[in-house]
Design a protein around this motif. Structure first.
Motif, PDB file in Angstrom:
ATOM      1  N   MET A   1      40.470  96.689 -81.122  1.00 27.94           N
ATOM      2  CA  MET A   1      40.763  95.434 -79.816  1.00 27.94           C
ATOM      3  C   MET A   1      40.730  95.776 -78.673  1.00 27.94           C
ATOM      4  SD  MET A   1      43.477  93.271 -79.619  1.00 27.94           S
ATOM      5  CE  MET A   1      45.360  93.810 -81.557  1.00 27.94           C
ATOM      6  N   LEU A   2      40.301  94.205 -77.461  1.00 25.80           N
ATOM      7  CA  LEU A   2      40.290  94.889 -76.629  1.00 25.80           C
ATOM      8  C   LEU A   2      40.990  94.044 -75.464  1.00 25.80           C
ATOM      9  CD1 LEU A   2      37.895  94.869 -74.328  1.00 25.80           C
ATOM     10  CD2 LEU A   2      37.653  92.399 -74.398  1.00 25.80           C
ATOM     11  N   GLN A   3      41.810  94.465 -74.562  1.00 24.13           N
ATOM     12  CA  GLN A   3      43.012  94.640 -73.697  1.00 24.13           C
ATOM     13  C   GLN A   3      42.361  94.453 -72.448  1.00 24.13           C
ATOM     14  OE1 GLN A   3      45.734  97.677 -74.927  1.00 24.13           O
ATOM     15  NE2 GLN A   3      47.206  96.237 -75.827  1.00 24.13           N
ATOM     16  N   VAL A   4      42.582  93.606 -71.885  1.00 28.09           N
ATOM     17  CA  VAL A   4      42.069  93.668 -70.510  1.00 28.09           C
ATOM     18  C   VAL A   4      43.840  93.175 -69.518  1.00 28.09           C
ATOM     19  CG1 VAL A   4      40.896  91.972 -68.906  1.00 28.09           C
ATOM     20  CG2 VAL A   4      40.105  91.780 -71.209  1.00 28.09           C
ATOM     21  N   ASP A   5      43.460  94.850 -68.818  1.00 31.22           N
ATOM     22  CA  ASP A   5      45.323  94.872 -68.372  1.00 31.22           C
ATOM     23  C   ASP A   5      44.429  94.511 -67.027  1.00 31.22           C
ATOM     24  OD1 ASP A   5      47.151  95.539 -67.279  1.00 31.22           O
ATOM     25  OD2 ASP A   5      46.453  97.764 -67.286  1.00 31.22           O
ATOM     26  N   PHE A   6      45.718  92.654 -66.444  1.00 25.28           N
ATOM     27  CA  PHE A   6      45.827  91.955 -64.716  1.00 25.28           C
ATOM     28  C   PHE A   6      46.406  93.012 -64.925  1.00 25.28           C
ATOM     29  CE2 PHE A   6      43.124  89.492 -68.181  1.00 25.28           C
ATOM     30  CZ  PHE A   6      43.336  89.138 -67.098  1.00 25.28           C
TER      31      PHE A   6
ATOM     32  N   TYR B   1      43.054  80.654 -73.081  1.00 23.82           N
ATOM     33  CA  TYR B   1      42.761  81.750 -74.188  1.00 23.82           C
ATOM     34  C   TYR B   1      43.555  82.458 -75.344  1.00 23.82           C
ATOM     35  CZ  TYR B   1      38.775  81.035 -70.969  1.00 23.82           C
ATOM     36  OH  TYR B   1      37.784  81.049 -70.195  1.00 23.82           O
ATOM     37  N   ALA B   2      44.799  83.023 -75.308  1.00 21.54           N
ATOM     38  CA  ALA B   2      45.226  83.197 -76.305  1.00 21.54           C
ATOM     39  C   ALA B   2      45.725  82.564 -77.829  1.00 21.54           C
ATOM     40  CB  ALA B   2      46.836  83.164 -76.160  1.00 21.54           C
ATOM     41  N   GLU B   3      45.018  80.737 -77.198  1.00 20.92           N
ATOM     42  CA  GLU B   3      44.948  80.208 -78.213  1.00 20.92           C
ATOM     43  C   GLU B   3      43.780  80.821 -79.858  1.00 20.92           C
ATOM     44  OE1 GLU B   3      45.685  76.282 -77.055  1.00 20.92           O
ATOM     45  OE2 GLU B   3      47.698  76.032 -76.213  1.00 20.92           O
ATOM     46  N   LEU B   4      43.249  81.487 -78.659  1.00 20.06           N
ATOM     47  CA  LEU B   4      41.886  81.405 -80.104  1.00 20.06           C
ATOM     48  C   LEU B   4      42.377  82.679 -81.336  1.00 20.06           C
ATOM     49  CD1 LEU B   4      39.052  82.635 -77.226  1.00 20.06           C
ATOM     50  CD2 LEU B   4      39.173  80.195 -78.733  1.00 20.06           C
ATOM     51  N   PRO B   5      41.793  82.155 -81.629  1.00 18.03           N
ATOM     52  CA  PRO B   5      42.309  83.289 -83.336  1.00 18.03           C
ATOM     53  C   PRO B   5      42.062  84.346 -83.015  1.00 18.03           C
ATOM     54  CG  PRO B   5      40.602  81.491 -84.011  1.00 18.03           C
ATOM     55  CD  PRO B   5      40.807  81.309 -82.361  1.00 18.03           C
ATOM     56  N   GLY B   6      43.342  85.252 -82.859  1.00 22.09           N
ATOM     57  CA  GLY B   6      43.223  86.870 -83.133  1.00 22.09           C
ATOM     58  C   GLY B   6      43.321  87.325 -81.260  1.00 22.09           C
ATOM     59  N   TRP B   7      43.699  86.075 -80.616  1.00 15.25           N
ATOM     60  CA  TRP B   7      43.993  86.907 -79.221  1.00 15.25           C
ATOM     61  C   TRP B   7      45.091  86.433 -78.825  1.00 15.25           C
ATOM     62  CZ3 TRP B   7      39.906  86.004 -75.240  1.00 15.25           C
ATOM     63  CH2 TRP B   7      38.815  86.154 -75.882  1.00 15.25           C
ATOM     64  N   GLY B   8      45.847  87.265 -77.591  1.00 20.36           N
ATOM     65  CA  GLY B   8      47.109  86.538 -78.109  1.00 20.36           C
ATOM     66  C   GLY B   8      47.555  87.852 -76.351  1.00 20.36           C
TER      67      GLY B   8
ATOM     68  N   GLN C   1      49.677  89.998 -73.628  1.00 23.28           N
ATOM     69  CA  GLN C   1      50.741  91.288 -74.509  1.00 23.28           C
ATOM     70  C   GLN C   1      51.357  91.714 -72.855  1.00 23.28           C
ATOM     71  OE1 GLN C   1      49.179  94.256 -76.675  1.00 23.28           O
ATOM     72  NE2 GLN C   1      48.877  92.585 -78.335  1.00 23.28           N
ATOM     73  N   GLY C   2      52.684  91.203 -72.253  1.00 23.00           N
ATOM     74  CA  GLY C   2      52.610  90.993 -70.988  1.00 23.00           C
ATOM     75  C   GLY C   2      51.319  91.237 -70.185  1.00 23.00           C
ATOM     76  N   PRO C   3      51.173  91.571 -69.187  1.00 22.22           N
ATOM     77  CA  PRO C   3      49.875  91.639 -67.692  1.00 22.22           C
ATOM     78  C   PRO C   3      49.191  91.701 -68.918  1.00 22.22           C
ATOM     79  CG  PRO C   3      50.855  93.868 -67.971  1.00 22.22           C
ATOM     80  CD  PRO C   3      52.160  93.328 -68.809  1.00 22.22           C
ATOM     81  N   ARG C   4      48.201  91.897 -70.426  1.00 16.84           N
ATOM     82  CA  ARG C   4      47.245  92.275 -70.667  1.00 16.84           C
ATOM     83  C   ARG C   4      47.030  90.795 -71.816  1.00 16.84           C
ATOM     84  NH1 ARG C   4      47.626  98.385 -72.853  1.00 16.84           N
ATOM     85  NH2 ARG C   4      47.721  99.717 -70.073  1.00 16.84           N
ATOM     86  N   LEU C   5      45.992  90.475 -71.432  1.00 14.41           N
ATOM     87  CA  LEU C   5      45.024  89.599 -73.077  1.00 14.41           C
ATOM     88  C   LEU C   5      44.656  90.202 -73.637  1.00 14.41           C
ATOM     89  CD1 LEU C   5      43.693  87.020 -73.831  1.00 14.41           C
ATOM     90  CD2 LEU C   5      42.540  87.379 -71.721  1.00 14.41           C
ATOM     91  N   ALA C   6      44.623  90.284 -74.597  1.00 18.36           N
ATOM     92  CA  ALA C   6      44.233  90.943 -76.166  1.00 18.36           C
ATOM     93  C   ALA C   6      43.546  90.787 -76.696  1.00 18.36           C
ATOM     94  CB  ALA C   6      45.455  91.466 -76.927  1.00 18.36           C
ATOM     95  N   ALA C   7      42.040  90.678 -76.704  1.00 18.13           N
ATOM     96  CA  ALA C   7      41.451  90.005 -78.254  1.00 18.13           C
ATOM     97  C   ALA C   7      41.163  90.912 -79.136  1.00 18.13           C
ATOM     98  CB  ALA C   7      40.023  89.468 -77.116  1.00 18.13           C
ATOM     99  N   PRO C   8      39.726  90.350 -80.395  1.00 13.22           N
ATOM    100  CA  PRO C   8      39.575  90.983 -81.352  1.00 13.22           C
ATOM    101  C   PRO C   8      38.374  91.929 -80.937  1.00 13.22           C
ATOM    102  CG  PRO C   8      39.807  88.645 -81.885  1.00 13.22           C
ATOM    103  CD  PRO C   8      40.367  89.115 -80.242  1.00 13.22           C
ATOM    104  N   TYR C   9      38.637  92.707 -81.303  1.00 13.12           N
ATOM    105  CA  TYR C   9      36.597  94.029 -80.257  1.00 13.12           C
ATOM    106  C   TYR C   9      36.756  95.042 -81.867  1.00 13.12           C
ATOM    107  CZ  TYR C   9      34.489  95.419 -77.026  1.00 13.12           C
ATOM    108  OH  TYR C   9      33.342  95.474 -75.490  1.00 13.12           O
ATOM    109  N   PRO C  10      35.333  95.443 -81.661  1.00 12.48           N
ATOM    110  CA  PRO C  10      35.449  96.377 -83.073  1.00 12.48           C
ATOM    111  C   PRO C  10      35.860  97.681 -82.821  1.00 12.48           C
ATOM    112  CG  PRO C  10      33.482  95.549 -81.630  1.00 12.48           C
ATOM    113  CD  PRO C  10      34.237  94.864 -80.678  1.00 12.48           C
ATOM    114  N   GLU C  11      36.190  97.666 -81.253  1.00 12.75           N
ATOM    115  CA  GLU C  11      36.211  99.246 -80.434  1.00 12.75           C
ATOM    116  C   GLU C  11      37.660  99.478 -79.824  1.00 12.75           C
ATOM    117  OE1 GLU C  11      33.944 100.622 -77.340  1.00 12.75           O
ATOM    118  OE2 GLU C  11      33.158 101.492 -79.493  1.00 12.75           O
ATOM    119  N   ARG C  12      38.420  99.808 -80.563  1.00 16.45           N
ATOM    120  CA  ARG C  12      39.894  99.981 -79.089  1.00 16.45           C
ATOM    121  C   ARG C  12      38.976 100.294 -77.783  1.00 16.45           C
ATOM    122  NH1 ARG C  12      44.907 100.501 -81.061  1.00 16.45           N
ATOM    123  NH2 ARG C  12      45.722 100.669 -78.663  1.00 16.45           N
TER     124      ARG C  12
END
Length: 346
Positions: free
Chosen positions: A1-6, A182-189, A191-202
């Motif tokens: 899971m990739l999380q981008v902290d805005f 962007y959160a409408e892409l499969p597996g994206w979402g 989470q508060g100020p973060r954008l989360a997306a599928p990723y091969p590692e945390r």
């Protein structure tokens, strides 16, 4: 899971690239060439490219290039210096001018992930030898000419549709709406100020006051990509998810009579774009038409039953009908196909 902290103010610094980046597309297509991912969308492309590489006498050079671009795990950041703002030649020049210290560091990291002996091409490029970097630049250019350039009409069209959709989200709800889109892409979402997306590692990507550029990737599948070295300009490459029929449609438009001969090229492009609901403003931006011209074309398509319009809030959205899809794809609509019903109208 990739999380981008805005962090605070990060949304104001968010950027959307003008289109696909030549070197990102080159490297991503090299990844796809080595896998069977998304077979419905890309298998026909793989067959065409492998045949074209053989005919161009590029098979051996591309085989030597593949270890630099493994389909999984780490690949060197120096291969993708652009953010959708560089042409192919400028990008290749930056690759060729990579300092030797950086070559050694990034290719050393790549070698730790490789199994077995280090390939000769990787060792050669890591030396920083001028001949090695010339070979790398020339091979990237020649591969791009075979595997990416012939498909640029489809790439530009899909990237244009995506940019128009993002622009529409921003105009309607600001940068937060852009992230929600962007959160409408499969597996994206979100989470508060973060954008989360599928990723091969945390991985947590903290922007720390720096701008982030969102770059569309036609050959990017499933998961986004980011540079490993966070001291470099920040980019997030996201998948464009072309439909399975993109290559046959591209070929039909160049090799045989198409819908463009019936309704005109601009209206055919508009009909193709309207697989996703869009406003007249978004259509004009995606197709590079004047708003009045886009409105006139949409009205003609609507009167012909090829496009339907519905109101959603304060926006009027256009979408291709079943009849429009049948005309575009050259197939009769299914007798039992349900008509498109706008959201909230059921």
């Amino acid at each position: 899971m990739l999380q981008v902290d805005f962090d605070e103010g990060a949304l104001a610094r968010l950027r959307v690239a003008r289109g696909a980046d030549p070197l990102w597309e080159t490297v991503l297509s090299l990844h796809l060439l080595q896998t069977g991912q998304e077979s419905l969308a890309y298998d026909a492309w793989r067959r065409e490219v492998r045949g074209a590489l053989h005919r161009a006498g590029l098979t051996d050079d591309v085989r030597a290039l593949l270890p630099l671009c493994p389909p999984a795990g780490y690949f060197p950041d120096f291969l993708t210096p652009g953010r959708g703002d560089l042409g192919l030649e400028d990008g290749v020049d930056l690759v060729r001018s990579t300092p030797r210290r950086r070559l050694v560091a990034e290719l050393g990291r790549l070698c730790t992930d490789l199994r077995g002996p280090v390939p000769r091409s990787v060792r050669w490029v890591a030396t920083g030898d001028a001949a090695a970097l010339r070979w790398l630049g020339t091979t990237l250019r020649r591969y791009h000419a075979v595997a990416v350039a012939p498909y640029l009409p489809a790439i530009h069209a899909r990237a244009g549709e995506d940019r128009a959709r993002r622009a529409e989200a921003v105009l309607g709800g600001g940068a937060e709406a852009l992230l929600a889109d962007y959160a409408e892409l499969p597996g994206w979402g979100r989470q508060g100020p973060r954008l989360a997306a599928p990723y091969p590692e945390r991985r947590l990507l903290r922007l720390r006051g720096r701008p982030l550029t969102l770059v569309p990737g036609f050959f990017c599948v499933r998961a986004p990509l980011v540079l490993v070295d966070e001291s470099l300009p920040l980019v997030l490459v996201h998948p464009l998810c072309p439909s399975p029929g993109w290559l046959p449609r591209l070929r039909a438009g160049t090799a045989q009579p198409s819908v463009a001969q019936l309704i005109g090229a601009s209206r055919a492009r508009m009909l193709d774009a309207l697989g996703t609901p869009m406003t007249t403003t978004a259509l004009a931006a995606a197709l590079r038409l004047a708003p009045s011209t886009a409105s006139r074309h949409a009205a003609v398509l609507r009167e012909a039953g090829l496009v339907a319009a519905h109101r959603e809030g304060n926006r009027v959205l256009h979408r291709r009908t079943a009849l429009g899809s049948a005309l575009l794809h050259g197939a009769a609509p299914s007798a039992g196909a349900a008509p498109y019903v706008p959201r909230g109208a059921r």
